[in-house]
Design an enzyme around this catalytic site. Structure first.
Site, mmCIF file in Angstrom:
data_model
loop_
_atom_site.group_PDB
_atom_site.id
_atom_site.type_symbol
_atom_site.label_atom_id
_atom_site.label_comp_id
_atom_site.label_asym_id
_atom_site.label_seq_id
_atom_site.Cartn_x
_atom_site.Cartn_y
_atom_site.Cartn_z
ATOM 1 N N GLU A 1 4.392 -112.547 -6.054
ATOM 2 C CA GLU A 1 4.668 -111.312 -5.606
ATOM 3 C C GLU A 1 3.650 -110.035 -5.666
ATOM 4 O O GLU A 1 4.834 -109.116 -6.295
ATOM 5 C CB GLU A 1 6.089 -111.184 -6.452
ATOM 6 N N GLY B 1 1.916 -107.174 -5.613
ATOM 7 C CA GLY B 1 1.451 -106.215 -4.003
ATOM 8 C C GLY B 1 0.617 -105.394 -4.793
ATOM 9 O O GLY B 1 -0.258 -104.892 -3.942
ATOM 10 N N ARG C 1 2.606 -91.518 -9.618
ATOM 11 C CA ARG C 1 2.116 -91.893 -11.319
ATOM 12 C C ARG C 1 2.344 -91.358 -11.794
ATOM 13 O O ARG C 1 2.087 -91.599 -13.100
ATOM 14 C CB ARG C 1 1.363 -93.148 -10.637
ATOM 15 N N CYS D 1 7.501 -76.816 -8.108
ATOM 16 C CA CYS D 1 7.811 -75.813 -9.078
ATOM 17 C C CYS D 1 7.904 -77.067 -10.952
ATOM 18 O O CYS D 1 9.196 -76.611 -10.961
ATOM 19 C CB CYS D 1 8.623 -74.942 -9.142
HETATM 20 C C1 LIG Z 1 7.868 -104.332 -8.107
HETATM 21 C C2 LIG Z 1 7.748 -106.172 -8.246
HETATM 22 C C3 LIG Z 1 6.759 -106.681 -8.071
HETATM 23 C C4 LIG Z 1 5.242 -106.632 -7.342
HETATM 24 O O1 LIG Z 1 4.810 -106.012 -8.515
HETATM 25 P P1 LIG Z 1 3.010 -105.503 -8.616
HETATM 26 O O2 LIG Z 1 3.294 -104.363 -9.815
HETATM 27 O O3 LIG Z 1 2.388 -104.690 -7.063
HETATM 28 O O4 LIG Z 1 2.530 -106.534 -7.853
HETATM 29 C C5 LIG Z 1 6.539 -108.289 -7.009
HETATM 30 N N1 LIG Z 1 8.155 -109.098 -8.061
HETATM 31 C C6 LIG Z 1 9.235 -107.634 -8.563
HETATM 32 C C7 LIG Z 1 10.533 -108.816 -8.889
HETATM 33 C C8 LIG Z 1 8.924 -106.428 -8.997
HETATM 34 O O5 LIG Z 1 10.058 -106.094 -9.362
#
Ligand SMILES: *Cc1c(COP(=O)(O)O)cnc(C)c1O
Length: 419
Positions: free
Chosen positions: A272, A274, A310, A341
């Site tokens: 998963e 991202g 971030r 602010c």
């Molecule tokens: C945030 C998250 C991701 C993605 O994390 P990355 O750091 O963007 O790879 C994948 N799976 C779950 C369950 C998450 O909470």
């Protein structure tokens, strides 16, 4: 070491043409990176998919691009599920990895045909309550607790609210099997922004050993494993990127000895990720409004924490390039700030940069994941536009600037009496 590249477009003329601040994503670079990932895992006999974590960059145009590159989607709320569906991602490629989930979202994900990934053993009952039965395919999220140490960002698994314990996991699969589930997935996520590839490989080892344990103790065959996200990116020049081909070949060795040789194959391997998919390919472009000399020297931008949270939220480092001054000595030290602010509203503290003047255009790197999407409207700051460099090199606007009307859209100028 990682070179900090800029996309192959004239950002200065774009900034002049469309106004700043904005985020721009390099679709071509995203596609090349995607190919490297899919090539690195092309050996998996059970198939390979990255369910892109929608929260990282929830723009339909990005999701459509990713869908065309073979990605699925990892969603954790109903709006994310709807976006993934609108992007044309097939339901079998949508995993609903949520926690503290409302019943109606289980139902919506079930109706859509997405893969439910349950965060707790009690959610078996929640799904039955909300959907009338369990789906044919079901996944559970594992939390290794004291058996595994987390990394600094995600923290210690014992303190993490997510997932089932090992004892619960065995019970959950047994129960799911007895309730008619036919296809089983197994998920974990124990890293965040992790740059050590062996940590990710060890996660695969942990999960493959559970495939064995669950067969022996719960009598289920795992059809797919989901290794979560958390693969880091080199925010600093001094960081090294994780090589997908190294990950792929190391995980392959484990897959052969722990899955194939033991007769558990074929198992589909999924992630998963991202951040590692889009993070390095997004840039926040912003213009210097003021250079102020107080006890320290400040560069005030037209972007603020609402555009990229971030640095303020976790002191995260984002590299900054001053356009047109790439070759000048970085012999001035500045705090680079926004206009909130709120004194946390800084993109960089004590950063060595070339001498900066009003009107300079700065590029804040690595904003392609958890950037715009983390934005907010504090101080009535309006969130900014997003652009995409397409595979053909053309630049399109994929989100317009927010307006005052957007900001007040949910506010009731005429109060509605409710009680
Ligand atoms: C945030 C998250 C991701 C993605 O994390 P990355 O750091 O963007 O790879 C994948 N799976 C779950 C369950 C998450 O909470």
């Amino acid at each position: 070491m990682t070179e900090k590249k800029l996309p192959d477009v004239n950002l200065l003329s774009l900034a002049k043409k469309v106004g700043t601040p904005f985020n721009i994503y390099d679709g071509k670079a995203i596609a090349e990176n995607a190919k490297a990932l899919y090539d690195a895992f092309s050996w998996v006999d059970g198939g390979f998919t990255d369910f892109f974590a929608v929260k990282a960059l929830p723009n339909i145009n990005i999701l459509r691009l990713l869908a065309s590159l073979g990605f699925g989607a990892d969603c954790s709320s109903l709006p994310e599920l709807i976006l993934a569906k609108q992007a044309g991602i097939e339901p079998e490629k949508i995993v609903f990895t949520s926690n503290d989930t409302p019943d109606e979202e289980f139902k919506a994900a079930y109706d859509m045909g997405a893969i439910l990934n349950l965060d707790d053993i009690s959610h078996i009952d929640a799904v039955i309550r909300s959907c009338g039965r369990l789906p044919k395919t079901l996944c559970f999220r594992y939390n290794p607790g004291p058996e595994r140490t987390g990394n600094a960002i995600i923290g210690n698994p014992v303190e993490a609210k997510y997932g089932l314990t090992k004892v619960q996991l065995v019970e959950a699969y047994k129960r799911a099997k007895s309730l008619g589930v036919e296809t089983f997935g197994l998920h974990t996520m124990v890293a965040s922004n992790e740059l050590d590839p062996t940590y990710i490989v060890e996660t695969a080892r942990m999960i493959f050993s559970l495939v064995d344990l669950l067969y022996k103790e719960a009598g289920v065959r795992i059809s797919f494993v989901d290794l979560g996200g958390g693969v880091g990116i080199p925010y600093r020049k001094s960081d090294d990127a994780i090589s997908f081909s190294f990950l792929g070949s190391e995980i392959r060795k484990l897959y052969e000895s722990m899955i194939v040789e033991k007769g558990y194959g074929p198992v589909k391997v999924t992630f998963e990720m991202g951040r590692a998919i889009t993070g390095p390919f997004g840039y926040l472009v912003s213009t210097v409004r003021h250079v102020c000399r107080k006890y320290k020297d400040y560069v005030g931008l037209d972007a603020c924490m609402a555009d990229l949270m971030r640095p303020a939220l976790y002191g995260a480092y984002h590299h900054i390039t001053v356009l047109g001054k790439e070759d000048m000595a970085e012999d001035h030290v500045y705090d680079v700030t926004g206009s909130l602010c709120e004194n946390n509203d800084k993109f960089a503290i004590d950063r060595s940069l070339p001498e900066i003047e009003e009107g300079d255009v700065l590029v804040i790197h690595d904003t392609g994941a958890h950037g715009h999407s983390m934005g907010f409207n504090y101080n009535a700051k309006l969130r900014h536009a997003e652009y995409l460099i397409g595979l053909d090199g053309r630049i399109s606007r994929i989100r317009r600037n927010e307006t005052f009307e957007d900001y007040v859209r949910t506010m009731l100028y005429d109060p509605e009496e409710v009680m």
